[in-house]
Structure formats: structure tokens, C-alpha cells
Design an enzyme around this catalytic site. Structure first.
Site, PDB file in Angstrom:
ATOM      1  N   HIS A  56       0.850  -1.204   0.000  1.00  0.00           N
ATOM      2  CA  HIS A  56       0.000   0.000   0.000  1.00  0.00           C
ATOM      3  C   HIS A  56       0.881   1.248   0.000  1.00  0.00           C
ATOM      4  CE1 HIS A  56       0.836  -0.460   4.279  1.00  0.00           C
ATOM      5  NE2 HIS A  56       0.271   0.696   4.571  1.00  0.00           N
ATOM      6  N   HIS A  58       1.460   3.936   1.881  1.00  0.00           N
ATOM      7  CA  HIS A  58       2.043   4.692   3.004  1.00  0.00           C
ATOM      8  C   HIS A  58       3.573   4.760   2.929  1.00  0.00           C
ATOM      9  CE1 HIS A  58      -1.728   4.332   5.771  1.00  0.00           C
ATOM     10  NE2 HIS A  58      -1.774   5.375   4.958  1.00  0.00           N
ATOM     11  N   ASP A  60       5.889   4.765   5.099  1.00  0.00           N
ATOM     12  CA  ASP A  60       6.712   3.827   5.879  1.00  0.00           C
ATOM     13  C   ASP A  60       6.721   2.420   5.258  1.00  0.00           C
ATOM     14  OD1 ASP A  60       4.016   3.475   6.685  1.00  0.00           O
ATOM     15  OD2 ASP A  60       4.649   2.617   8.597  1.00  0.00           O
ATOM     16  N   HIS A  61       6.123   2.274   4.085  1.00  0.00           N
ATOM     17  CA  HIS A  61       6.211   1.019   3.319  1.00  0.00           C
ATOM     18  C   HIS A  61       6.860   1.234   1.949  1.00  0.00           C
ATOM     19  CE1 HIS A  61       3.699  -1.509   6.027  1.00  0.00           C
ATOM     20  NE2 HIS A  61       3.463  -0.297   6.489  1.00  0.00           N
ATOM     21  N   HIS A 114      -7.554  -0.127   5.742  1.00  0.00           N
ATOM     22  CA  HIS A 114      -6.458   0.718   6.259  1.00  0.00           C
ATOM     23  C   HIS A 114      -6.168   1.807   5.225  1.00  0.00           C
ATOM     24  CE1 HIS A 114      -2.662   1.748   8.180  1.00  0.00           C
ATOM     25  NE2 HIS A 114      -2.020   1.494   7.070  1.00  0.00           N
ATOM     26  N   ASP A 133      -0.281  -3.715   6.415  1.00  0.00           N
ATOM     27  CA  ASP A 133      -0.918  -3.121   7.593  1.00  0.00           C
ATOM     28  C   ASP A 133      -2.397  -3.496   7.698  1.00  0.00           C
ATOM     29  OD1 ASP A 133       1.486  -1.958   8.193  1.00  0.00           O
ATOM     30  OD2 ASP A 133       0.860   0.110   7.774  1.00  0.00           O
ATOM     31  N   HIS A 171       4.390  -4.418  10.974  1.00  0.00           N
ATOM     32  CA  HIS A 171       4.878  -3.779  12.203  1.00  0.00           C
ATOM     33  C   HIS A 171       4.977  -4.769  13.358  1.00  0.00           C
ATOM     34  CE1 HIS A 171       4.479   0.484  10.905  1.00  0.00           C
ATOM     35  NE2 HIS A 171       3.512   0.004  10.132  1.00  0.00           N
TER      36      HIS A 171
HETATM   37 ZN   LIG Z   1       0.025   1.798   6.476  1.00  0.00          ZN
END
Ligand SMILES: [Zn+2]
Length: 256
Positions: A56, A58, A60-61, A114, A133, A171
Site C-alpha cells: 500500500h 504509506h 513507511d512502506h 487501512h 498493515d 509492524h
Molecule cells: Zn500503512
């Protein structure tokens, strides 16, 4: 030959994962939170990066995607972007598509909630699913772009995978998730067993993932919103599962 996995930490609490086909040498990074830890894992294993599979949009990915693409000229596979673009994408995929990393083959499962673009890569022959996530051990992602009903349907899709499917998530949140889950189901014995196991893993400095779907569905309250005892435990006996799920998610959001 079965796939090989290398799991490592990125940023503050993200996981990076490399998936390697020993026969062909092909190696995929599942998401790329940042480039340096992915490169360090490649160096430690001697594997060569051929693909990045993004779950996805985001940051942080995806924060390491462009730098890794520039350096390794790898293929970048990602869902069709919705709310925000994903960098350097070569190929977009959707529900029912197949993604291959040389001989390793994944089905794409759309798991929105999400984010709207969230997908899960299910390597059925290798019994692995990379859930980003959407599903965490004893938890699930925050419902940011979708709605609770959408997220519940996505979680049920993952719950329907074979029990021996190993889930890798984005995570390390397991201990905090367990602390909350115990307030929903204080008498759940599978959850108590998972708590003992996860605390031992953390004490030894080990990750608490992967975890199997079979174990998760006995202990993760977010996968159990259609169980009568869970609805009753939060005072919602007889209510639709998506409503029970929404209430559990709302309680988790404000849990300290
Ligand atoms: Zn995420």
C-alpha cells in the site's frame, strides 16, 4: 525448493522482508520502508534484488522504493494507486492477479480498509501471506481510508486462508495488541498462551512474527467479531459482525 525468508527491522517498528527463490536466485523485497536496511539484508544474505512487491502507498512502506529501484533496476509491483501515488511502479495488480517472483507465485488479494489500495500477496504453495498493515498479530491496521465494514470483509478474506498460512505483517505491535485484546476477551486461553509466547520472544530479542492464521483466528479479537462470546463480552450480543468489529476498533483507537 521452498522459498527462503529474511526478516529485519526498519524505521522504528516496521518490518522489512526479503523473499528468495533458491532455485533461480530471484529475490523480492516486500515493501521497502527505507533502503539501507534492505541493502544490509541483501549484503548479509548475498541475494540479488529482482522485485519489490508493495502492499500500500504509506511512506513507511514505500520510502526506500525509488533508491532501490535506481540501484538494482528491480521490477516494482504495486496496487493501483488511489489516494496517493506509489513511486517507480512498473506493474499494477488487482484482485485475482498472479504475481511471480521467478518460480514463486502469489495471488493478489485486495484487502482495503487501512488504505483503499491495500493488497495482500498470498504465496499459496509456500504457505506465506504478506499482509502489510491489514492484519497484525492480535491486531489489525487502523481504518484510515476505508470504513469498518470494508476492513472487516478484508480481514475475513485473510481468515479464510488455510490455517497453516504464515502471516508476515508490517509492524511489531504484538505486545501492545495483546494488552488491549485481554480487555476484550480476558478468559480466552489461546490469547493467554499467545501472550506467554510473545513475551518470551521479545525477551529473547526475537520477532513475534510470522504467526499462522490458525493461531490468529483463535486469539485475535479483530478476527473474532462474528463470535457470539466476543459480541457478548462488549455488550453487543446479536449485533452484526461489522458493527462489533467497528466497536472493537474504536475501543482500540482510544486504548491507552
Ligand atoms: Zn500503512
Amino acid at each position: 525448493m521452498p522459498a527462503e525468508i529474511r526478516l529485519f527491522t526498519c524505521l522504528s517498528d516496521n518490518y522489512g522482508v526479503l523473499l528468495h527463490d533458491p532455485e533461480s536466485g530471484a529475490t523480492a523485497s516486500i515493501d521497502a520502508p527505507e533502503a539501507a536496511p534492505v541493502e544490509a539484508a541483501l549484503k548479509a544474505t548475498g541475494w540479488k534484488l529482482t522485485d519489490i512487491l508493495v502492499t500500500h502507498h504509506h511512506h513507511d512502506h514505500t520510502g526506500g522504493v525509488q533508491a532501490l529501484k535506481d540501484k538494482y533496476k528491480c521490477r516494482v509491483v504495486a496496487p493501483v494507486a488511489q489516494k496517493a501515488p506509489i513511486p517507480a511502479v512498473d506493474e499494477t495488480v488487482r484482485e485475482g492477479d498472479k504475481v511471480t517472483v521467478s518460480k514463486l507465485s502469489a495471488n493478489v488479494i485486495e484487502t482495503p480498509g487501512h488504505t483503499l489500495d491495500h493488497i495482500t500477496y498470498w504465496f499459496h504453495r509456500d504457505k506465506l501471506a504478506f499482509a502489510g498493515d491489514t492484519l497484525f498479530s492480535i491486531g489489525c491496521g487502523r481504518v484510515i481510508e476505508g470504513n469498518p465494514e470494508m476492513m472487516w470483509r478484508s480481514l475475513v478474506k485473510l481468515r479464510d486462508l488455510p490455517n497453516d498460512t504464515e502471516i508476515y505483517c508490517g509492524h511489531e505491535y504484538t505486545i501492545a495488541n495483546i494488552r488491549f485484546a485481554r480487555t476484550v476477551e480476558p478468559n480466552n486461553q489461546a490469547l493467554a498462551a499467545r501472550e506467554r509466547e510473545a513475551k518470551e520472544q521479545i525477551a529473547k530479542g526475537e520477532p513475534t512474527i510470522p504467526v499462522t492464521i490458525g493461531e490468529e483466528k483463535l486469539a485475535n479479537p479483530f478476527l473474532r467479531a462474528d463470535q457470539a462470546e466476543v459480541a457478548a463480552a462488549i455488550g453487543m450480543a446479536g449485533k452484526p459482525a461489522a458493527q462489533v468489529f467497528a466497536e472493537i476498533r474504536a475501543r482500540k483507537n482510544s486504548f491507552k
